[in-house]
Motif scaffolding. Structure first.
Motif, mmCIF file in Angstrom:
data_model
loop_
_atom_site.group_PDB
_atom_site.id
_atom_site.type_symbol
_atom_site.label_atom_id
_atom_site.label_comp_id
_atom_site.label_asym_id
_atom_site.label_seq_id
_atom_site.Cartn_x
_atom_site.Cartn_y
_atom_site.Cartn_z
ATOM 1 N N HIS A 23 0.840 -1.188 0.000
ATOM 2 C CA HIS A 23 0.000 0.000 0.000
ATOM 3 C C HIS A 23 0.880 1.245 0.000
ATOM 4 C CE1 HIS A 23 -3.685 -2.288 0.839
ATOM 5 N NE2 HIS A 23 -2.859 -3.081 1.493
ATOM 6 N N SER A 27 -1.831 4.440 -4.266
ATOM 7 C CA SER A 27 -2.464 3.217 -4.766
ATOM 8 C C SER A 27 -3.679 2.857 -3.925
ATOM 9 C CB SER A 27 -1.465 2.057 -4.777
ATOM 10 O OG SER A 27 -1.110 1.693 -3.459
ATOM 11 N N HIS A 29 -6.760 -0.345 -3.744
ATOM 12 C CA HIS A 29 -7.229 -1.639 -4.215
ATOM 13 C C HIS A 29 -8.674 -1.824 -3.769
ATOM 14 C CE1 HIS A 29 -3.087 -2.784 -5.313
ATOM 15 N NE2 HIS A 29 -2.789 -1.990 -4.291
ATOM 16 N N ASP A 56 -3.159 5.065 -8.641
ATOM 17 C CA ASP A 56 -3.132 3.768 -9.302
ATOM 18 C C ASP A 56 -4.228 2.937 -8.628
ATOM 19 O OD1 ASP A 56 -2.584 1.393 -10.552
ATOM 20 O OD2 ASP A 56 -0.744 0.978 -9.425
ATOM 21 N N ASP A 58 -6.844 -0.293 -8.592
ATOM 22 C CA ASP A 58 -7.122 -1.641 -9.071
ATOM 23 C C ASP A 58 -8.506 -2.053 -8.564
ATOM 24 O OD1 ASP A 58 -6.413 -4.411 -10.051
ATOM 25 O OD2 ASP A 58 -6.648 -4.845 -7.918
#
Length: 334
Positions: A23, A27, A29, A56, A58
């Motif tokens: 992490h 970023s 997730h 970023d 995901d």
């Protein structure tokens, strides 16, 4: 609550596990069920909004809530998305990780209760058999409507079923009503006309109750508040885009669900609306002045408890963090 739509039936790949990840301040997730209400979090990447925010991101599909909660507890993911009512349900406790930082969509007709022609109001369900899937959002709506006429779920005879079997179950004359969701509500009304089916309870009548929340890890929010501010800006730029450019949004979103743009548009029409920044800010409120979501949270929490879905109440104050969204202004979406 489990969410159903045409997208859930046709999505090609659902990932059930996520490998441990690193992490950072840039970023994020995300795991979310295969539900068209979550499309903005995917389309934001297509539109380049995450890149503009220096993030970023995901995003992976996962319908199994236990898998998502385990991934959150392990720290494998940063964000989960689901309804507030589902957030409150067992096995979550006050110690379980995850705090609501935003809203992404709300059901406005996508969840409801279909009854036969002899049932005119929910009061007529007393002593009748009602088919239901325990985790469906519409069950909370039924509880709410029953409560408003002095009844509870104990006043009806509940029979468990699968939502995909709505039409087949409703064809049984012993079933007075069925708790369901789109597209199965529309299918049932169309396929079983002999029973004069009609909606007696719908999320369209209860705006603000069946809402999907953005749920983030508490430690991550505390450590990287600006990261989540930037994420929400990208998200609300996307819901704004969906409102102003619905055809292009559908075209982009459909790819993620292996649907045509027309089929994706059909899956959300009359079922949900994507939450705009001003709506989210009104519902979330500010640290000094809590919004309408707090009252909704308490109402739903009581219903979840009464229905046996939780062992102890959760506090709205400790479950909702409005400090991030309070720092976002309309100009940030330009």
């Amino acid at each position: 609550m489990i969410r159903f739509s045409v997208t859930a039936a046709l999505a090609a790949t659902i990932l059930s596990t996520v490998a441990p990840i690193a992490h950072a301040a840039d970023s994020i997730h995300v795991m979310c069920p295969v539900w068209s209400g979550f499309a903005p979090v995917l389309v934001a990447k297509d539109l380049g909004y995450y890149d503009e925010a220096g993030l970023d991101v995901d995003v992976r599909f996962e319908d199994d809530r236990s898998n998502v909660m385990a991934a959150m507890e392990r720290g494998d993911i940063d964000i989960d998305m689901r309804t507030v009512g589902e957030y409150q349900a067992r096995p979550r406790t006050a110690q379980t990780d995850g705090v609501v930082i935003g809203l992404i969509d709300q059901s406005l007709g996508g969840d409801g209760v279909v009854a036969d022609g002899s049932i005119r109001t929910v009061a007529d369900l007393k002593g009748k058999v009602v088919a239901q899937l325990p985790s469906l959002p519409a069950l909370l709506l039924l509880q709410l409507d029953l409560k408003n006429v002095g009844l509870t779920l104990k006043d009806v005879v509940l029979k468990d079923t699968e939502v995909a079997d709505t039409a087949a179950v409703f064809s049984d004359p012993s079933i007075a009503a069925v708790v369901s969701a789109e597209p199965f509500i529309s299918q049932t009304i169309k396929l079983v006309p002999s029973r004069n089916p009609h909606l007696i309870s719908s999320s369209a009548d209860h705006p603000g109750y069946i809402v999907d929340a953005v749920i983030a890890r508490k430690s991550e929010v505390a450590q990287y508040p600006d990261k989540y501010r930037r994420f929400l800006i990208a998200l609300y730029k996307t819901t704004q885009f969906a409102e102003t450019n619905p055809e292009k949004f559908a075209e982009l979103a459909a790819v993620h669900y292996n649907l045509s743009a027309a089929d994706f548009s059909a899956s959300i029409k009359g079922s949900l609306t994507y939450t705009q920044l001003d709506e989210a800010k009104t519902a979330m409120g500010t640290p000094d002045k809590p919004g309408s979501l707090y009252g909704v949270f308490d109402t739903l929490m009581q219903l979840v408890l009464e229905g046996g879905g939780a062992d102890a109440p959760l506090s709205a104050a400790s479950s909702i963090n409005n400090s991030i969204i309070a720092k976002i202004a309309p100009a940030d979406l330009k």
